[in-house]
Design a protein around this motif. Structure first.
Motif, short mmCIF file in Angstrom:
data_model
loop_
_atom_site.label_atom_id
_atom_site.label_comp_id
_atom_site.label_asym_id
_atom_site.label_seq_id
_atom_site.Cartn_x
_atom_site.Cartn_y
_atom_site.Cartn_z
N GLU A 83 0.83 -1.20 0.00
CA GLU A 83 0.00 0.00 0.00
C GLU A 83 0.87 1.25 0.00
OE1 GLU A 83 -4.12 1.24 2.24
OE2 GLU A 83 -2.49 0.57 3.53
N ASP A 84 0.50 2.24 -0.80
CA ASP A 84 1.17 3.52 -0.84
C ASP A 84 0.87 4.27 0.46
OD1 ASP A 84 2.42 5.85 -2.37
OD2 ASP A 84 0.45 6.66 -1.83
N GLU A 86 0.47 7.37 1.23
CA GLU A 86 -0.57 8.40 1.14
C GLU A 86 -1.96 7.78 1.12
OE1 GLU A 86 -2.05 12.01 -1.76
OE2 GLU A 86 0.10 11.77 -1.43
N LYS A 87 -2.10 6.67 0.41
CA LYS A 87 -3.40 5.96 0.40
C LYS A 87 -3.74 5.46 1.80
CE LYS A 87 -3.60 4.37 -4.44
NZ LYS A 87 -3.82 5.67 -4.92
N THR A 88 -2.73 4.97 2.52
CA THR A 88 -2.94 4.53 3.90
C THR A 88 -3.43 5.69 4.75
OG1 THR A 88 -1.11 2.95 3.68
CG2 THR A 88 -1.86 3.44 5.92
N TYR A 106 2.09 15.84 1.99
CA TYR A 106 3.15 15.12 2.69
C TYR A 106 3.98 16.12 3.48
CZ TYR A 106 7.57 12.66 3.33
OH TYR A 106 8.70 12.11 3.86
N HIS A 122 5.25 8.05 8.16
CA HIS A 122 5.10 9.06 7.10
C HIS A 122 3.98 10.00 7.56
CE1 HIS A 122 7.56 6.42 4.61
NE2 HIS A 122 6.81 5.44 5.08
#
Length: 181
Positions: A83-84, A86-88, A106, A122
């Motif tokens: 999973e990316d 940002e999608k998370t 970000y 992140h």
């Protein structure tokens, strides 16, 4: 060998669970001596500084078994395999708070406990929030109380220990600087 690098000679996985892997590595130190390193492997996580139109920080209160108490935190969650981040973050924001952000930025990534774990968080900034009519369901073993607090309220929570984790303390300081601008 790089300066201060520790070369892995052997590695043994002691536990491989849903969230972490516990490993013991035998390493050669830069001076040629040997040592053992107890390490936690983690898939990484995201955390979200979600700010309402009233400049309040969206927080979640939940029980943390490792601390044996509830603490107040910014929304966060584990990255699923492949999973990316940002999608998370977008998914976790909706699952934990019922909000969706029209502005998603970000901020930066950082290690949480580099002395024994490889977890990287992140961090994202979410603004222009809107409530989702039917938000995605969160984890069934997660019980959360949603709060929206001013920067002054969050600073008080840091002083009295209700905010106790590094990612949230960082978020409060980041938000304080952002609101000065």
């Amino acid at each position: 060998m790089k300066k201060f690098e520790e070369r892995t000679i052997a590695s043994e996985t002691l536990y491989n669970g849903k969230i972490i892997e516990l490993r013991v590595d035998d390493v050669e130190l830069p001076d040629g001596k040997r040592a053992k390193r107890e390490l936690i492997k983690h898939p990484g996580a995201v955390a979200i500084i979600a700010i309402t139109d009233q400049n309040e920080l969206v927080l979640v209160e939940q029980f943390r078994k490792a601390l044996e108490r509830s603490i107040i935190e910014i929304p966060a969650g584990k990255i699923e395999p492949g999973e990316d981040p940002e999608k998370t973050a977008i998914r976790e924001l909706e699952e934990e708070t019922g909000y969706r952000a029209n502005e998603f930025t970000y901020v930066q990534s950082f290690a949480t406990s580099p002395g024994f774990a490889d977890e990287i968080i992140h961090l994202y900034l979410a603004r222009s929030l809107e409530k989702v009519e039917n938000p995605a369901a969160g984890d069934e073993d997660e019980f959360i109380n949603l709060q929206e607090c001013t920067i002054e309220e969050t600073e008080e929570m840091m002083k009295d220990g209700r905010i106790f984790d590094a990612k949230t303390a960082f978020a409060v300081l980041f938000l304080k600087e952002l609101l000065k601008k």
